[in-house]
Write a protein that holds these residues in place. Structure first.
Motif, short mmCIF file in Angstrom:
data_model
loop_
_atom_site.label_atom_id
_atom_site.label_comp_id
_atom_site.label_asym_id
_atom_site.label_seq_id
_atom_site.Cartn_x
_atom_site.Cartn_y
_atom_site.Cartn_z
N ALA A 79 0.84 -1.21 0.00
CA ALA A 79 0.00 0.00 0.00
C ALA A 79 0.87 1.26 0.00
CB ALA A 79 -0.93 -0.02 1.21
N TYR A 80 1.97 1.25 0.74
CA TYR A 80 2.84 2.42 0.75
C TYR A 80 3.52 2.62 -0.61
CZ TYR A 80 2.29 3.33 5.75
OH TYR A 80 1.79 3.66 6.98
N GLN A 81 3.87 1.53 -1.27
CA GLN A 81 4.44 1.65 -2.62
C GLN A 81 3.43 2.26 -3.58
OE1 GLN A 81 5.48 -2.45 -3.10
NE2 GLN A 81 7.33 -2.30 -1.85
N ASP A 82 2.15 2.01 -3.34
CA ASP A 82 1.09 2.50 -4.22
C ASP A 82 0.53 3.85 -3.77
OD1 ASP A 82 -0.59 2.01 -6.52
OD2 ASP A 82 -2.26 1.63 -5.14
N PHE A 83 1.06 4.40 -2.68
CA PHE A 83 0.48 5.60 -2.07
C PHE A 83 0.40 6.78 -3.02
CE2 PHE A 83 -0.55 8.42 1.45
CZ PHE A 83 -1.12 7.57 2.39
N PRO A 84 1.36 6.99 -3.95
CA PRO A 84 1.22 8.12 -4.88
C PRO A 84 -0.04 8.03 -5.74
CG PRO A 84 3.48 7.32 -4.86
CD PRO A 84 2.67 6.32 -4.09
N HIS A 85 -0.58 6.82 -5.91
CA HIS A 85 -1.78 6.64 -6.71
C HIS A 85 -3.03 6.49 -5.84
CE1 HIS A 85 1.05 6.02 -9.97
NE2 HIS A 85 1.65 5.08 -9.25
N ARG A 86 -2.88 5.89 -4.68
CA ARG A 86 -4.02 5.67 -3.77
C ARG A 86 -3.52 5.75 -2.34
NH1 ARG A 86 -5.48 0.82 -1.10
NH2 ARG A 86 -7.62 0.86 -0.35
N PRO A 87 -3.87 6.83 -1.65
CA PRO A 87 -4.85 7.86 -1.99
C PRO A 87 -4.32 8.99 -2.88
CG PRO A 87 -4.03 8.23 0.21
CD PRO A 87 -3.41 6.95 -0.25
#
Length: 391
Positions: A79-87
């Motif tokens: 989730a932290y790796q994806d944080f720039p996209h979500r949220p």
């Protein structure tokens, strides 16, 4: 933070009241709002992220000895790796890895078992030699080092940016953040919470979620729920900017002493858990504790012992008897949920816990069985094996 609002009176009603505006409360609010839950109020006694979340250790890892904690860490890392996209926010995630330094054969044997469990759950950690540990982190002295463990997909991020990212997105979805608002009492009838009292007014509500960190025990007492959390001060310091700049190093931990260090802006961040620290809510920074750190690193990373520091922080760990989190739904009050007591692991597990609490609220099955983390485990004698490394 930009999303916080101060209310002369809080909203009189809410579907969900979340107590605590740190990374856990903001993350839960984000996940609930994303799932379409309306009428959420987050109540925070100070500013958002002003408790433990505002103190920037920032480690994120899946390196644990217990499969449940490994899964919580792994899910959160993704989730932290994806944080720039979500949220949708830059949290300055730096995937430098974690490096645990081991100084006894027993430590090495125990970590070999943990690494095997981690590898079985797709965490690419590995045992490394003292020489490789020094290659990964040039500050390390190999004298007295038996082995090390490197977990390359771990790293560190900025907790304040994570809180802001979650809170901004939740606010855009309609979540109300009532900052500078202290909870003063909780009303219950039979097996349900009916209202939360604050110093800005009373909120009648359908569900309460306690994400109050080190203060969770006090909130539990208001509702007649035992949440065995004690506050313990932890301190860290920052070096002055280094010239030449520090090499990019893993989040490095001397396992025996808990001393740790990693890159921070143009210098390094230092930390160590004082084994003689008494419980309490005092967050005064006392530079004297640095001598404990220097005594350790004189042997383990000598160059650090003489580095000048330019300030630091003191924050609170929210510690449970077995150093594992409390996550679940109260057995006594059906509409009282809790996520607290993370014992130093709250930031790194927050995204996964946000998902889990969302699913508990919606009566969905979470991605992992969190029944072992019920607060009732201490009454039934079902404590989990304590996690020894709590950075």
């Amino acid at each position: 933070m930009s999303t916080s609002s101060t209310f002369r009176t809080v909203p009189p009603t809410a579907e969900v009241v979340i107590i605590g505006g740190g990374v856990m409360g903001a993350g839960i609010a984000f996940h609930l709002a994303e799932a379409g839950v309306n009428d959420i109020v987050v109540v925070e006694r100070g500013d958002l992220g002003s408790g433990s979340s505002g103190k920037p250790i920032g480690g994120v890892r899946a390196h644990f000895s217990d499969p449940l904690n490994i899964e919580l860490g792994s899910r959160s890392l993704r989730a932290y790796q994806d944080f720039p996209h979500r949220p949708g926010a830059d949290i300055r995630l730096d995937t430098v890895g974690y490096l645990f330094l081991l100084t006894s054969a027993q430590q090495a044997a125990e970590f070999e078992i943990s690494v095997a469990i981690q590898n079985s759950l797709d965490v690419p950690s590995r045992m490394v030699s003292p020489a490789e540990a020094r290659r990964l982190c040039p500050y390390v002295s190999t004298e007295g080092l038996v082995a090390a463990v490197h977990s390359p997909t771990d790293g560190h991020a900025r907790p304040g940016l994570v809180v802001r990212g979650y809170a901004d997105s939740a606010a855009r979805a309609g979540v109300t953040f009532a900052t500078h608002t202290a909870v003063t009492g909780i009303d219950t009838i039979a097996d349900r919470v009916t209202a939360v009292h604050t110093d800005q007014g009373v909120i009648s509500c359908s569900t309460v979620i306690c994400a109050a960190g080190a203060w969770a025990g006090q909130i539990g007492d208001m509702a007649g729920i035992d949440l065995p959390v004690r506050p313990v001060r932890r301190q860290l310091a920052f070096t002055e900017p280094l010239s030449p700049p520090a090499p990019r190093i893993p989040f490095t931990i001397d396992f025996s002493s808990s001393a740790y260090f990693h890159n921070s802006d143009d210098g390094l961040l230092f930390g160590l858990a004082d084994p003689n620290q008494e419980d309490g809510f005092d967050t005064t920074w006392t530079p004297e504790w640095l001598e404990l750190f220097r005594d350790v690193v004189r042997h383990r990373a000598p160059a650090l012992a003489d580095m000048e520091t330019v300030g630091g922080w003191a924050g609170l760990y929210e510690v449970t008897p077995d150093h594992n989190a409390l996550i679940g739904r109260s057995g006594e009050l059906a509409n009282f949920l809790y996520a607290t007591g993370f014992s130093g692991h709250g930031f790194l597990q927050a995204p996964a816990v946000g998902e889990i609490v969302r699913d508990l609220y919606l009566d969905r099955t979470p991605f992992v069985d969190i029944s072992p983390l019920s607060a009732d485990r201490f009454r039934t004698g079902a404590e989990i094996r304590p996690e020894a490394h709590v950075v």
